[in-house]
Write a protein that holds these residues in place. Structure first.
Motif, PDB file in Angstrom:
ATOM      1  N   SER A  47    -107.027   8.132 -55.885  1.00  0.00           N
ATOM      2  CA  SER A  47    -107.240   8.217 -57.329  1.00  0.00           C
ATOM      3  C   SER A  47    -108.287   7.206 -57.786  1.00  0.00           C
ATOM      4  CB  SER A  47    -105.918   7.979 -58.069  1.00  0.00           C
ATOM      5  OG  SER A  47    -104.947   8.941 -57.700  1.00  0.00           O
ATOM      6  N   LEU A  48    -108.228   6.003 -57.251  1.00  0.00           N
ATOM      7  CA  LEU A  48    -109.226   4.995 -57.595  1.00  0.00           C
ATOM      8  C   LEU A  48    -110.599   5.376 -57.044  1.00  0.00           C
ATOM      9  CD1 LEU A  48    -106.959   1.922 -56.900  1.00  0.00           C
ATOM     10  CD2 LEU A  48    -107.907   2.526 -59.130  1.00  0.00           C
ATOM     11  N   ALA A  49    -110.620   5.919 -55.841  1.00  0.00           N
ATOM     12  CA  ALA A  49    -111.887   6.379 -55.274  1.00  0.00           C
ATOM     13  C   ALA A  49    -112.483   7.500 -56.119  1.00  0.00           C
ATOM     14  CB  ALA A  49    -111.674   6.846 -53.841  1.00  0.00           C
ATOM     15  N   ALA A  50    -111.641   8.323 -56.719  1.00  0.00           N
ATOM     16  CA  ALA A  50    -112.112   9.448 -57.523  1.00  0.00           C
ATOM     17  C   ALA A  50    -112.876   8.992 -58.759  1.00  0.00           C
ATOM     18  CB  ALA A  50    -110.929  10.329 -57.934  1.00  0.00           C
ATOM     19  N   VAL A  51    -112.620   7.769 -59.230  1.00  0.00           N
ATOM     20  CA  VAL A  51    -113.357   7.247 -60.383  1.00  0.00           C
ATOM     21  C   VAL A  51    -114.337   6.159 -59.947  1.00  0.00           C
ATOM     22  CG1 VAL A  51    -111.599   7.868 -62.073  1.00  0.00           C
ATOM     23  CG2 VAL A  51    -111.462   5.644 -60.938  1.00  0.00           C
ATOM     24  N   GLY A  52    -114.674   6.141 -58.662  1.00  0.00           N
ATOM     25  CA  GLY A  52    -115.760   5.301 -58.172  1.00  0.00           C
ATOM     26  C   GLY A  52    -115.451   3.841 -57.982  1.00  0.00           C
ATOM     27  N   ARG A  53    -114.177   3.487 -57.881  1.00  0.00           N
ATOM     28  CA  ARG A  53    -113.829   2.080 -57.707  1.00  0.00           C
ATOM     29  C   ARG A  53    -113.695   1.717 -56.232  1.00  0.00           C
ATOM     30  NH1 ARG A  53    -114.301   2.900 -62.700  1.00  0.00           N
ATOM     31  NH2 ARG A  53    -113.685   1.327 -64.227  1.00  0.00           N
ATOM     32  N   ALA A  54    -114.106   0.486 -55.901  1.00  0.00           N
ATOM     33  CA  ALA A  54    -113.847  -0.050 -54.569  1.00  0.00           C
ATOM     34  C   ALA A  54    -112.354  -0.308 -54.454  1.00  0.00           C
ATOM     35  CB  ALA A  54    -114.628  -1.340 -54.347  1.00  0.00           C
ATOM     36  N   CYS A  55    -111.744   0.189 -53.405  1.00  0.00           N
ATOM     37  CA  CYS A  55    -110.288   0.080 -53.326  1.00  0.00           C
ATOM     38  C   CYS A  55    -109.831   0.163 -51.879  1.00  0.00           C
ATOM     39  CB  CYS A  55    -109.623   1.198 -54.130  1.00  0.00           C
ATOM     40  SG  CYS A  55    -110.039   2.856 -53.543  1.00  0.00           S
ATOM     41  N   ARG A 113    -112.966  -4.475 -45.041  1.00  0.00           N
ATOM     42  CA  ARG A 113    -113.717  -4.252 -46.277  1.00  0.00           C
ATOM     43  C   ARG A 113    -113.567  -2.796 -46.696  1.00  0.00           C
ATOM     44  NH1 ARG A 113    -118.855  -6.755 -43.285  1.00  0.00           N
ATOM     45  NH2 ARG A 113    -118.263  -4.914 -42.086  1.00  0.00           N
ATOM     46  N   PRO A 114    -113.632  -2.516 -48.005  1.00  0.00           N
ATOM     47  CA  PRO A 114    -113.464  -1.132 -48.453  1.00  0.00           C
ATOM     48  C   PRO A 114    -114.592  -0.237 -47.958  1.00  0.00           C
ATOM     49  CG  PRO A 114    -114.179  -2.525 -50.263  1.00  0.00           C
ATOM     50  CD  PRO A 114    -113.842  -3.445 -49.128  1.00  0.00           C
ATOM     51  N   LEU A 115    -114.234   0.983 -47.605  1.00  0.00           N
ATOM     52  CA  LEU A 115    -115.229   1.933 -47.130  1.00  0.00           C
ATOM     53  C   LEU A 115    -116.107   2.451 -48.266  1.00  0.00           C
ATOM     54  CD1 LEU A 115    -113.003   4.074 -44.723  1.00  0.00           C
ATOM     55  CD2 LEU A 115    -114.826   2.480 -44.060  1.00  0.00           C
ATOM     56  N   LEU A 116    -115.587   2.462 -49.493  1.00  0.00           N
ATOM     57  CA  LEU A 116    -116.297   3.048 -50.625  1.00  0.00           C
ATOM     58  C   LEU A 116    -116.453   2.046 -51.754  1.00  0.00           C
ATOM     59  CD1 LEU A 116    -114.388   6.452 -50.903  1.00  0.00           C
ATOM     60  CD2 LEU A 116    -116.590   6.066 -49.804  1.00  0.00           C
ATOM     61  N   GLY A 117    -117.577   2.130 -52.458  1.00  0.00           N
ATOM     62  CA  GLY A 117    -117.745   1.430 -53.726  1.00  0.00           C
ATOM     63  C   GLY A 117    -117.985  -0.058 -53.640  1.00  0.00           C
ATOM     64  N   LEU A 167    -112.520  -5.359 -56.714  1.00  0.00           N
ATOM     65  CA  LEU A 167    -111.820  -4.637 -55.654  1.00  0.00           C
ATOM     66  C   LEU A 167    -110.390  -4.406 -56.121  1.00  0.00           C
ATOM     67  CD1 LEU A 167    -111.423  -3.547 -52.741  1.00  0.00           C
ATOM     68  CD2 LEU A 167    -110.809  -5.896 -52.089  1.00  0.00           C
ATOM     69  N   TYR A 168    -109.932  -3.174 -55.969  1.00  0.00           N
ATOM     70  CA  TYR A 168    -108.560  -2.841 -56.327  1.00  0.00           C
ATOM     71  C   TYR A 168    -107.720  -2.685 -55.065  1.00  0.00           C
ATOM     72  CZ  TYR A 168    -110.083  -2.062 -61.085  1.00  0.00           C
ATOM     73  OH  TYR A 168    -110.586  -2.246 -62.350  1.00  0.00           O
ATOM     74  N   VAL A 169    -106.548  -3.298 -55.087  1.00  0.00           N
ATOM     75  CA  VAL A 169    -105.585  -3.185 -53.999  1.00  0.00           C
ATOM     76  C   VAL A 169    -104.365  -2.481 -54.570  1.00  0.00           C
ATOM     77  CG1 VAL A 169    -104.209  -4.415 -52.282  1.00  0.00           C
ATOM     78  CG2 VAL A 169    -106.435  -5.336 -52.990  1.00  0.00           C
ATOM     79  N   THR A 170    -104.006  -1.356 -53.985  1.00  0.00           N
ATOM     80  CA  THR A 170    -102.922  -0.556 -54.533  1.00  0.00           C
ATOM     81  C   THR A 170    -101.981  -0.119 -53.429  1.00  0.00           C
ATOM     82  OG1 THR A 170    -102.434   1.346 -55.963  1.00  0.00           O
ATOM     83  CG2 THR A 170    -104.167   1.637 -54.316  1.00  0.00           C
ATOM     84  N   GLU A 171    -100.843   0.381 -53.811  1.00  0.00           N
ATOM     85  CA  GLU A 171     -99.868   0.898 -52.857  1.00  0.00           C
ATOM     86  C   GLU A 171    -100.036   2.403 -52.717  1.00  0.00           C
ATOM     87  OE1 GLU A 171     -95.733  -0.373 -53.215  1.00  0.00           O
ATOM     88  OE2 GLU A 171     -96.411  -1.833 -54.711  1.00  0.00           O
ATOM     89  N   GLY A 172    -100.140   2.874 -51.480  1.00  0.00           N
ATOM     90  CA  GLY A 172    -100.114   4.297 -51.226  1.00  0.00           C
ATOM     91  C   GLY A 172    -101.481   4.947 -51.179  1.00  0.00           C
TER      92      GLY A 172
END
Length: 290
Positions: A186-194, A164-168, A175-180
């Motif tokens: 960057s997603l964490a910087a705008v408060g998204r669960a990722c 599970r995501p640590l943030l958000g 939930l956002y799943v991204t590469e890298g």
């Protein structure tokens, strides 16, 4: 991570030689985690590392809180020497942080490339693995991993041991799943669960367990063939775990694009000031449970 093993310290202190290399993996995992923790604990996030992140829209405060560190060649080498004295050569070798000779061009030694960001995959607990972002602008390889298949991440970046995501994370959110790692930050910087995946070929089916509590799972892709295959792998894992209907309602691949149709990654959009708007658009388009 050291081009010449003899460049550290020789001979072994007090006859200590770490764990036997033939010991079962489960018996060595604790020692590996200790090695990684000790190395990272001797690093900080200042100078070139912090400046690089801030130039990409990620504050040093956020990155530091999420365990990101910077290793310049001298600091990394000193950290290796200290860990070698504490744990012995075989433990460092088992932890994937020792190169055997100068032919190992792809070992994750920040000193070989003029410095690197160090990302800790922790699962919210002790380190599970490390990854490196090479900051040398002339280097041909940007992302580096520890040596050895048993040292590769068993959790996604910014996820816990239950995947599970640590943030958000909160009920009903996307939930956002991204590469890298940089895109995940960057997603964490705008408060998204990722969560961030360490490469397009890194997906593990058990990571889909972390999707269960989310109404929407948005797969942010790079638009290339490797990302398309990654999306198929994730969708297959979700169908196998939750069923086709759940997957069709909740999981959606998505491309971030600017007004000209150019595909952006999350960090591109963050630096361009459009990430929030593009994510709101992705959330509006994403499937929702009935």
């Amino acid at each position: 991570v050291v081009d010449n093993f003899d460049d550290l310290v020789s001979p072994e202190p007090d006859g200590r030689d770490g764990k036997d290399p033939d010991e079962p993996l489960a018996g060595r995992s604790g020692v590996r985690a200790q090695v990684w923790h000790e190395l990272v604990s001797r690093l900080s996030l200042d100078g070139p590392g912090a400046e690089y992140l801030e130039a990409r829209g990620i504050s040093r405060q956020l990155a530091r809180a999420l365990g990101v560190r910077y290793a310049d060649p001298d600091t990394w080498r000193d950290a290796l020497r200290h860990a070698w004295r504490t744990h012995g050569a075989r433990s460092l070798d088992a932890a994937g942080v020792l190169g055997r000779d100068a032919a190992h061009e792809h070992v994750p030694h920040p000193g070989c490339y003029g410095g690197a960001l160090v990302f800790t995959y922790s699962g919210g607990a002790s380190p599970e693995s490390l990854r490196f972002r090479n900051l040398d602008p002339d280097a041909s390889i940007r992302y580096l991993s520890l040596r050895g298949p048993h040292n590769q991440p068993r959790v996604a970046y910014l996820s816990d041991l239950a995947h599970r995501p640590l943030l958000g994370a909160s009920p009903g959110r996307a939930l956002y799943v991204t590469e890298g790692e940089i895109n995940a930050l960057s997603l964490a910087a705008v408060g998204r669960a990722c969560v961030g995946l360490p490469g397009a070929d890194s997906w593990r089916p058990e990571w889909a367990y972390g999707f269960a509590d989310f109404d929407r799972v948005v797969l942010l892709l790079d638009g290339d063939r490797a990302s398309e295959q990654l999306a198929r792998s994730i969708l297959t894992s979700c169908s196998d775990l939750y069923g086709d209907e759940w997957t069709q309602r909740r999981v959606r691949p998505h491309l971030l694009t600017d007004g000209d149709g150019t595909i952006l990654d999350a960090n591109d959009a963050l630096m361009g000031g459009s990430l929030e708007d593009l994510l709101r658009r992705a959330e509006d388009l994403s499937p929702r449970p009935e």
